[in-house]
Write an enzyme that holds these catalytic residues in place. Structure first.
Site, PDB file in Angstrom:
ATOM      1  CB  VAL A   1      -0.942  -0.006   1.229  1.00  0.00           C
ATOM      2  CG1 VAL A   1      -1.734   1.282   1.308  1.00  0.00           C
ATOM      3  CG2 VAL A   1      -1.883  -1.199   1.158  1.00  0.00           C
ATOM      4  CD  GLU A   2       2.748   3.772   3.768  1.00  0.00           C
ATOM      5  OE1 GLU A   2       3.257   4.705   3.131  1.00  0.00           O
ATOM      6  OE2 GLU A   2       1.928   3.957   4.682  1.00  0.00           O
TER       7      GLU A   2
END
Length: 645
Positions: free
Chosen positions: A141-142
């Site tokens: 996600v990051e």
């Protein structure tokens, strides 16, 4: 008005904005990246530069396609972090799940491929720390598992640490290294941070994960301001907060995105994705790098190309290790033995004692070199430059002292060209015997011949490049001293009319042959004819081939020998020879005789007159005119050969 999205109490406007930023996950919070996978070992790649930024904002509206039986089974699967979701919350997570599975499969596949290099390590760390292994999905996600990802806000690395938070958890950052980019150290830091957040929020992973994105202070204030107990409750009550305290859309979508990805990772084969192969993770070892090591040289000598080394060690911001401290590098285990032997050598800390210098207005590479005892060539090499151009405000690497400069030059086998210590006004503090003002016709090569020196010595003393153009009137220091060459003790002088004369035979310097400066129109053949040698002789003496292009100003060595000392006729020499200055104490015009004792000659150059030639050679206009059978008032032609009395 009912404020729901499938019974989730959020206003439509908030939902729309929330979903508009949905695919920030694809950019690691809008990370900025470039292109292409980098090979780090046999069949092992780190795709450190793949483009992940979406060109257009994406609203993950339900595409109307129901989940297939397999997709539904995958979505309904639960792990440690996505249990006990309400129906409302599950429907929001489903929106992201469907978008990943239906619309952005290629991006997900790329992230999965990139993660196989790091995932085994991440999972091992989380298991050792007794953290849920599914927290590894935060790196998808990051940043999409990109160690070089940088967000517009300045968050950096695979785990997207901001500068302050990174330092707080032990990730050092300076102009030499940024350990936020180190995927291994940053993973330990992420585990520390997540553990702290979990404890801070009373063992609530949803709040801890949201706080990883927004910060514990932001989430804590939102909890208190809305009197909420859970993350999703904060989202439903977000409009109760003032604008500054409200959660940003990015944070509101962060947990649903994460939960959707955990469901995908749990069911990769069922959903038709390729599971990352843990066998592709490289077997690495950590070695300690001393301060000031040339990392390109280290990588080359242990048989790694630079891109491989950078892929394994993205924390290094330069090709030189920090000059003031040791650092750690990761290399393939197969290279450990040769690396250990290399690191055990003496004099590998090429740039130890160097420091950063911020360029100021009025600085030039030459001035900085003078102040630091280096040469411009050395500064360019240390900073990876091909020119001397500088920008005010940029940082460059310079020696911290003249001693550091000398040490570097010694290690680089430049001890015959020592750094020149200079006073504040730029004047050398030693190593010169006088000065010379440049006049028309002067070249570095001709001056080197005249002063029995070398172009490199003159350039070092005067902080010039061998290709530098000399300006009439420019002052040069004349080299002297044991390491630079024995020269006349007083400055060179010449008359304004002086011009270089043509040597029709060998002008031997110290019995080692002639040194000729290539001029426009010269070829190996013409030079060979002019000096009575063969093209092969010139090539062998200079380490070149017959196909080598000759740059104007290049100095060529013509070796002496029986075949090289034959008399050259005045006519043939005049057609092919170029001006060469002799190795006298002054670059004053001299008349030269051919090896056979023929007449001394000079080739007319721009500005020459019979009067200037007469003055230069200590004779009269009448004598030169008589010798050449011309009128004393005759105008000379450029290139005309004049016999001297």
């Amino acid at each position: 008005m009912t404020r729901t999205i499938d019974r989730l109490a959020v206003s439509p406007s908030v939902v729309l904005v929330l979903l508009c930023s949905f695919f920030l996950f694809l950019s690691g919070c809008a990370t900025q990246q470039v292109t292409g996978p980098k090979r780090v070992g046999q069949d092992v790649y780190v795709d450190i530069d793949a483009p992940d930024v979406m060109v257009e904002p994406y609203v993950p509206i339900d595409d109307g396609m129901p989940l297939t039986k397999a997709e539904l089974a995958a979505f309904n699967s639960t792990g440690e972090l996505d249990t006990n979701l309400s129906q409302d919350e599950k429907q929001l997570v489903e929106l992201f799940f469907k978008s990943y599975v239906h619309n952005y499969r290629g991006t997900v596949e790329r992230f999965l491929k990139r993660s196989e290099v790091y995932m085994p390590f991440v999972e091992q760390v989380f298991r050792e720390r007794k953290l849920p292994v599914e927290l590894s999905c935060l790196a998808y996600v990051e940043s999409g598992f990109n160690p070089n990802a940088v967000s517009r806000a300045g968050a950096t690395g695979m785990w997207q640490f901001m500068p302050f938070t990174g330092k707080k958890y032990g990730l050092s950052q300076d102009r030499w290294m940024d350990e936020r980019r180190d995927p291994y150290k940053a993973t330990h830091a992420a585990a520390d941070y997540l553990t702290k957040l979990y404890e801070y929020f009373d063992n609530d992973w949803h709040l801890a994960i949201a706080a990883y994105n927004a910060g514990e202070g932001k989430i804590g204030r939102a909890l208190a301001g809305t009197d909420s107990k859970t993350f999703f409750e904060i989202c439903r009550k977000n409009e109760m907060l003032d604008n500054k305290a409200q959660l940003k859309e990015e944070t509101q979508q962060y947990l649903p995105r994460f939960l959707a990805f955990t469901k995908i990772l749990r069911n990769l084969e069922t959903l038709g994705f390729t599971r990352p192969d843990p066998q592709k993770a490289p077997q690495l070892a950590t070695v300690t790098i001393p301060a000031g090591v040339d990392l390109r040289r280290f990588a080359r000598d242990i048989k790694l190309d630079w891109e491989q080394f950078k892929g394994l060690n993205p924390a290094y911001l330069r090709s030189i290790s920090p000059p003031g401290s040791k650092s750690e590098a990761r290399i393939p285990e197969a290279r450990v033995m040769v690396a250990t032997e290399w690191l055990a050598q003496k004099d590998i800390a090429v740039y130890a004692g160097w420091r950063d210098y911020r360029v100021k207005r009025g600085d030039s590479m030459g001035k900085i070199a003078q102040r630091t005892g280096a040469s411009t060539a050395l500064l360019r090499q240390a900073n990876g430059r091909t020119s001397n151009s500088l920008r005010v405000g940029e940082d460059i690497l310079v020696p911290g002292s003249t001693r550091a400069a000398r040490s570097t030059m010694k290690i680089l086998d430049l001890e015959d060209a020592p750094a020149i210590a200079r006073a504040k006004d730029g004047k050398p503090l030693g190593g010169y015997s006088g000065t010379h003002a440049i006049e028309p016709g002067d070249t570095l090569y001709a001056l080197a011949l005249a002063w029995d020196s070398s172009v490199d010595d003159i350039c070092l003393l005067n902080d010039l490049e061998p290709s530098a153009r000399l300006r009439v009137g420019q002052k040069l220091y004349i080299p002297s001293g044991k390491n630079i060459g024995a020269l006349a003790a007083k400055p060179v002088e010449r008359t304004p009319e002086a011009r270089p004369a043509v040597s029709l035979a060998s002008s031997v310097r110290g019995g080692k042959g002639t040194y000729v400066a290539v001029q426009k129109g010269d070829t190996l053949s013409s030079l060979a004819r002019a000096h009575g040698v063969s093209v092969e002789d010139i090539c062998n003496a200079n380490g070149i081939t017959p196909k080598t292009s000759l740059a104007v100003g290049r100095e060529l060595h013509i070796l002496p020998g029986a075949a090289r000392t034959q008399a050259v006729s005045v006519k043939s020499a005049a057609e092919t020879a170029k001006p060469v200055q002799t190795a006298q104490a002054k670059p004053k015009v001299q008349a030269h005789a051919s090896a056979a004792g023929a007449a001394k000659v000079a080739v007319v150059q721009s500005g020459d007159t019979l009067y200037s030639l007469a003055r230069a050679h200590g004779t009269s206009v009448a004598a030169i005119a008589k010798r050449n059978g011309i009128d004393p008032s005759a105008k000379l032609k450029l290139g005309q050969v004049i016999q001297l009395p």
